[in-house]
Write a protein that holds these residues in place. Structure first.
Motif, mmCIF file in Angstrom:
data_model
loop_
_atom_site.group_PDB
_atom_site.id
_atom_site.type_symbol
_atom_site.label_atom_id
_atom_site.label_comp_id
_atom_site.label_asym_id
_atom_site.label_seq_id
_atom_site.Cartn_x
_atom_site.Cartn_y
_atom_site.Cartn_z
ATOM 1 N N PRO A 103 48.624 -5.417 -29.941
ATOM 2 C CA PRO A 103 47.514 -6.367 -29.786
ATOM 3 C C PRO A 103 47.791 -7.671 -30.529
ATOM 4 O O PRO A 103 48.437 -7.677 -31.578
ATOM 5 C CB PRO A 103 46.315 -5.637 -30.399
ATOM 6 N N SER A 104 47.316 -8.772 -29.978
ATOM 7 C CA SER A 104 47.571 -10.060 -30.608
ATOM 8 C C SER A 104 46.750 -10.222 -31.881
ATOM 9 O O SER A 104 45.683 -9.636 -32.039
ATOM 10 C CB SER A 104 47.291 -11.192 -29.630
ATOM 11 N N VAL A 105 47.293 -11.024 -32.759
ATOM 12 C CA VAL A 105 46.680 -11.221 -34.071
ATOM 13 C C VAL A 105 46.436 -12.696 -34.306
ATOM 14 O O VAL A 105 47.310 -13.520 -34.079
ATOM 15 C CB VAL A 105 47.603 -10.704 -35.194
ATOM 16 N N LEU A 106 45.240 -13.001 -34.743
ATOM 17 C CA LEU A 106 44.910 -14.373 -35.107
ATOM 18 C C LEU A 106 44.448 -14.360 -36.548
ATOM 19 O O LEU A 106 43.430 -13.759 -36.872
ATOM 20 C CB LEU A 106 43.790 -14.890 -34.206
ATOM 21 N N LYS A 107 45.238 -14.982 -37.412
ATOM 22 C CA LYS A 107 44.882 -14.977 -38.827
ATOM 23 C C LYS A 107 44.528 -16.371 -39.270
ATOM 24 O O LYS A 107 45.399 -17.177 -39.584
ATOM 25 C CB LYS A 107 46.062 -14.452 -39.640
#
Lengths: 190, 190
Positions: A103-107
Motif C-alpha cells: 500500500p502507498s504511504v504518504l508521510k
DNA sequence: TAGGACATGTAATCAGTTACATGATTAA
DNA sequence: TTAATCATGTAACTGATTACATGTCCTA
C-alpha cells in the motif's frame, strides 16, 4: 518456515529499485546511481542513502544480477561501474510480474503538527504550512525540469508518465497547503 | 558527540505521535491507540504496528510522560489504560515548537512498476493502476466518514482541517491514476 | 585556500516489523 | 464451531540511516 527456500531470492524493494535504475542504462557507478535516484525515484518513491546503494550493489553482484567493471577515469582515480546481467533482468521482470504491491504511504510530517494544533502556537503553525507550500512548489519546478529532460528520449516514456502523475499530485499538495493556510489564518483571527 | 546529553530526551516521531493521540483523550489502552491511529494518523502519516505502540508506551512511562492505570473491565479481563502527564504535555509542546520538520515522503509502490514499464506486461500495468485508483477511492470514502465523525466535536477542529487536506490530495491521487490509466491504454493500442 | 563535487565503502546503531505466545468473549 | 474482536506483550530480525574514514579534482 514456509518460504525459507523460496525467499532466498526475495530481496527488499531497494534492490529492485537499483536494478531498475540499471535497466535503463548500463555502466553506472554507485555515485551515479545515487545522483540519478535523487532526481527520479525520489519524487514518487524514495532515494536510498549512498551507503545503502553500495550495499545493494554488493548483494546484487553476489547474486549475479549485476557485473562490475573497473574504469580508470584518470591516472589516479578509479571508478567501478555496474551493469545489469541477463539474470538480473529476469529477476527484475519476475518481481514486476509477481510481487504483491504494498500500500502507498504518504508521510506528511508537517500535518502531524497541524493535527496537534491545540498544543501549538497558531502563528508557528501557519509558518510551517507556508514552508510546506513552498517546498511543494520547489518540487514542482524540479519535476517540470525533469519531465522536459525525460521527454527528449523515447526510452523514458514510462518515467515521463510517472512524473506527470507526480506533477499533478504535487500541484494538489501545494493547493491543499494553501487552502489549509487560509483556514488556519481565518481560525487565528477569531 | 554533540547532543549526547541533549538527545537523551530526543525520541522517534512515533513516540510523539502516541503522545499526541493521548493528548486528545486520556485513559486509552494500547489496543485503543492502535485502532484510533488506524483511523486517523494513517491517512497522512502512518500507523505503527501494535507491538510498536506497546513499546512506545513502556518508554513513555519510564520517562514519566504517561501514567498507567489498571482497569478491571470484567471478572477476568484486565485493561491497562494510559494517560498523558503534565511532563508529557510539556515534552509534546517542546517537540512541536522546536523539532525540525522532516521532508514529506510519498511512497507509491505501484508507480515504481509503471516507471519500469518497459520491463512489464502492459495489461498487467493497467490492472495495477486501476487497483490503485480504486484503493484511493476507498480511502476517500473512509476519509469522508472520518471527517463527518470528527466534525461532531469542537475538540477535533485541527484533525478536521488535516483530513480535509487529505481528502483533497487523495482525490487528486485518484484522478492522477485515472489519467495515467488512460494514457497507458492509449499507449497499449498503438 | 576553502568548499564542493567526485568516489567508495565499513561499522554502529536504530526504528520498526513479523512471528510468536496466550487466552477470553462475541457474533455468524 | 469458526472467525473476529478484545487485549498485551516479547524476541528475533531487517531494512535502512548516520557517522566515520579517506582522498582527489576543480572552481571561486
Amino acid at each position: 518456515m514456509l518460504g525459507s527456500v523460496t525467499d532466498r531470492t526475495r530481496l527488499p524493494t531497494t534492490s529492485y529499485a537499483v536494478l531498475g535504475l540499471l535497466s535503463f542504462r548500463g555502466a553506472m557507478s554507485g555515485y551515479d546511481l545515487k545522483k540519478w535516484s535523487d532526481f527520479s525515484l525520489r519524487f514518487f518513491f524514495w532515494s536510498p542513502a549512498t551507503s545503502n546503494i553500495y550495499g545493494e550493489l554488493t548483494r546484487l553482484r553476489s547474486l549475479g544480477y549485476v557485473t562490475a567493471r573497473e574504469v580508470r577515469q584518470d591516472d589516479l582515480r578509479n571508478k567501478r561501474v555496474f551493469s545489469i546481467t541477463k539474470d538480473g533482468r529476469a529477476a527484475l521482470e519476475r518481481w514486476l510480474r509477481d510481487a504483491p504491491i504494498e500500500p502507498s504511504v504518504l508521510k506528511e510530517h508537517a500535518l502531524l503538527r497541524v493535527w496537534l494544533g491545540d498544543s501549538t502556537d497558531p502563528d508557528r503553525l501557519i509558518e510551517v504550512v507556508k514552508e510546506q507550500e513552498q517546498a511543494a512548489q520547489a518540487t514542482l519546478a524540479q519535476l517540470e525540469h525533469s519531465i522536459a529532460e525525460a521527454r527528449k528520449s523515447e526510452r523514458f516514456s514510462y518515467p515521463v508518465l510517472v512524473e506527470e502523475w507526480c506533477e499533478r499530485v504535487t500541484k494538489a499538495r501545494a493547493e491543499a497547503y494553501a487552502e489549509l493556510r487560509a483556514k488556519l489564518e481565518k481560525k487565528a483571527r477569531t
